[in-house]
Design a protein around this motif. Structure first.
Motif, PDB file in Angstrom:
ATOM      1  N   SER A  89      44.522  45.996  35.697  1.00 18.88           N
ATOM      2  CA  SER A  89      43.775  44.840  36.185  1.00 18.88           C
ATOM      3  C   SER A  89      42.758  45.213  37.257  1.00 18.88           C
ATOM      4  O   SER A  89      41.648  44.691  37.281  1.00 18.88           O
ATOM      5  CB  SER A  89      44.749  43.779  36.733  1.00 18.88           C
ATOM      6  N   ASN A  90      43.136  46.129  38.155  1.00 17.92           N
ATOM      7  CA  ASN A  90      42.218  46.492  39.244  1.00 17.92           C
ATOM      8  C   ASN A  90      42.285  47.989  39.541  1.00 17.92           C
ATOM      9  O   ASN A  90      42.239  48.400  40.702  1.00 17.92           O
ATOM     10  CB  ASN A  90      42.546  45.685  40.498  1.00 17.92           C
ATOM     11  N   THR A 133      30.916  48.914  36.927  1.00 14.79           N
ATOM     12  CA  THR A 133      30.735  48.793  35.480  1.00 14.79           C
ATOM     13  C   THR A 133      31.966  48.209  34.784  1.00 14.79           C
ATOM     14  O   THR A 133      31.839  47.365  33.876  1.00 14.79           O
ATOM     15  CB  THR A 133      30.410  50.169  34.867  1.00 14.79           C
ATOM     16  N   PHE A 134      33.150  48.615  35.239  1.00 17.15           N
ATOM     17  CA  PHE A 134      34.368  48.268  34.501  1.00 17.15           C
ATOM     18  C   PHE A 134      35.184  47.145  35.144  1.00 17.15           C
ATOM     19  O   PHE A 134      36.077  46.615  34.492  1.00 17.15           O
ATOM     20  CB  PHE A 134      35.258  49.509  34.358  1.00 17.15           C
ATOM     21  N   ASP A 135      34.908  46.788  36.386  1.00 15.08           N
ATOM     22  CA  ASP A 135      35.691  45.739  37.056  1.00 15.08           C
ATOM     23  C   ASP A 135      34.776  44.539  37.304  1.00 15.08           C
ATOM     24  O   ASP A 135      33.887  44.577  38.149  1.00 15.08           O
ATOM     25  CB  ASP A 135      36.255  46.267  38.383  1.00 15.08           C
ATOM     26  N   SER A 136      35.015  43.466  36.569  1.00  8.66           N
ATOM     27  CA  SER A 136      34.142  42.290  36.659  1.00  8.66           C
ATOM     28  C   SER A 136      34.241  41.607  38.021  1.00  8.66           C
ATOM     29  O   SER A 136      33.244  41.119  38.564  1.00  8.66           O
ATOM     30  CB  SER A 136      34.493  41.291  35.550  1.00  8.66           C
ATOM     31  N   GLN A 137      35.452  41.567  38.594  1.00  9.23           N
ATOM     32  CA  GLN A 137      35.616  40.935  39.903  1.00  9.23           C
ATOM     33  C   GLN A 137      34.872  41.723  40.987  1.00  9.23           C
ATOM     34  O   GLN A 137      34.203  41.143  41.845  1.00  9.23           O
ATOM     35  CB  GLN A 137      37.102  40.833  40.256  1.00  9.23           C
ATOM     36  N   PHE A 138      34.992  43.032  40.932  1.00 12.09           N
ATOM     37  CA  PHE A 138      34.259  43.874  41.880  1.00 12.09           C
ATOM     38  C   PHE A 138      32.759  43.719  41.656  1.00 12.09           C
ATOM     39  O   PHE A 138      31.973  43.728  42.618  1.00 12.09           O
ATOM     40  CB  PHE A 138      34.676  45.333  41.701  1.00 12.09           C
ATOM     41  N   HIS A 139      32.347  43.572  40.395  1.00 14.28           N
ATOM     42  CA  HIS A 139      30.944  43.374  40.039  1.00 14.28           C
ATOM     43  C   HIS A 139      30.391  42.140  40.751  1.00 14.28           C
ATOM     44  O   HIS A 139      29.331  42.195  41.401  1.00 14.28           O
ATOM     45  CB  HIS A 139      30.838  43.226  38.518  1.00 14.28           C
TER      46      HIS A 139
END
Length: 279
Positions: A51-52, A131-137
Motif C-alpha cells: 500500500s505504501n 510515479t507508483f504511489d498515488s497518495q504521495f503523488h
C-alpha cells in the motif's frame, strides 16, 4: 599551486573511496527495514508493504541519510588525523601549512560530495515514489503548490536566514575538523615533551590532566571571552533571541573561532607535531 591541487585530488579520492559502499549499505538497509518488521528478535514481512512501500522506503532512506552523513563525517575526521600522523604523507614536497589546509579542505569537499550524492539518490527515489504511489503523488503536488504560494512572500530577511543557516552548518563542519586536530596535535605535543621513562598509559593520563588544567585556567581567567566564544553555540541551542542580528554575530564569531583554531593547528602541526612511522 599545482602541487596543492595534485595532492588535493589524491586526498579527495582517498576520502571518497568508500562512498559507494556506504550508499549501497544505506539503500539495502532502508529497503530491508521497509520490507521486513523486526520484533523481539524475530523477522516478519510487512503486511502493508504494497500500500505504501515506496513512501515508507523514501522516509526511512531520508532518516538514514542523516545517520550515514554523520558516519561519513566522522570517517573523514579519522582520515584527517591518520594522514597527518603518517610519516610517508609528511615527506611529500609541500609546505606543512599548505598540506594541513589541503587535508582539511579535501575532507570538506568529500563531505560535500557525499551530501550531493545523498540528495541525488533521494530525488531518484522520490521520482519513483511519485510515479507508483498515488497518495504521495497528490501530497507532493499540493506541497509544491503551497511552496509556490510562499515563495511570493520571500524577502531579504528570509533569504538571509536561509543562507545564514547554511553558512553556520559549513562553519560547524570546519570547526569539528579544527577542534579534533587541535586536541590531537596538542596532546601529542605534550606527550613528546614528557620524560620518555614514563609508560604510554601514564603519558596519556598526564596529557589529559594537563589539558583539563589548561582549559580550567582559561575559563577562570577569561569568563567574558568565554561568553563571547560560546555565543554561536548558545545561538544554535536556542538560548538567544534568534534575531537576524544574533545570526550575524553568531556567524562572525564562528568564523573567527575557526580562524583562531586554524592558526593554532597550523603552528602545532608544523612546529610540534611529529609524524610516526607505521601509524
Amino acid at each position: 599551486m599545482a602541487i596543492f591541487n595534485r595532492y588535493f585530488t589524491v586526498l579527495f579520492r582517498l576520502k571518497t573511496k568508500w562512498i559507494s559502499l556506504l550508499l549501497i549499505i544505506q539503500t539495502v538497509a532502508s529497503f530491508a527495514m521497509t520490507f521486513f518488521n523486526f520484533n523481539n528478535g524475530h523477522v516478519y514481512i510487512n503486511r502493508h508493504i504494497f500500500s505504501n512501500f515506496f513512501t515508507l522506503w523514501l522516509a526511512i532512506f531520508i532518516v538514514q541519510a542523516w545517520l550515514f552523513t554523520g558516519i561519513f563525517y566522522l570517517t573523514t575526521c579519522f582520515q584527517n588525523e591518520r594522514v597527518s600522523g603518517n610519516q610517508t604523507w609528511r615527506l611529500i614536497p609541500i609546505d606543512d601549512k599548505k598540506f594541513y589546509f589541503d587535508n582539511i579542505l579535501s575532507s570538506f569537499a568529500a563531505l560535500l560530495f557525499f551530501v550531493i550524492l545523498e540528495i541525488i539518490c533521494t530525488l531518484i527515489l522520490s521520482v519513483v515514489t511519485f510515479t507508483f504511489d498515488s497518495q504521495f503523488h497528490r501530497s507532493l503536488i499540493e506541497l509544491f503548490a503551497d511552496i509556490g504560494r510562499h515563495l511570493q512572500q520571500v524577502d531579504l530577511e528570509i533569504m538571509f536566514n536561509f543562507f545564514g543557516a547554511l553558512m553556520m552548518v559549513i562553519l560547524c563542519a570546519f570547526f569539528g575538523y579544527f577542534i579534533i586536530s587541535f586536541l590531537n596535535y596538542s596532546s601529542r605535543a605534550l606527550l613528546d615533551f614528557l620524560p620518555q621513562a614514563l609508560s604510554k598509559a601514564y603519558f596519556r593520563i598526564i596529557a589529559v590532566l594537563v589539558i583539563i588544567l589548561v582549559a580550567w585556567l582559561a575559563i577562570k581567567a577569561s569568563n567574558i571571552g568565554l561568553q563571547i566564544i560560546s555565543f554561536p553555540f548558545r545561538f544554535m541551542m536556542g538560548e538567544t533571541t534568534g534575531t537576524n542580528d544574533d545570526l550575524a554575530i553568531a556567524l562572525l564569531l564562528m568564523l573567527l573561532i575557526n580562524i583562531l583554531f586554524w592558526f593554532f593547528d597550523t603552528i602545532l602541526f608544523s612546529k610540534f607535531f611529529e609524524a610516526r612511522e607505521g601509524k
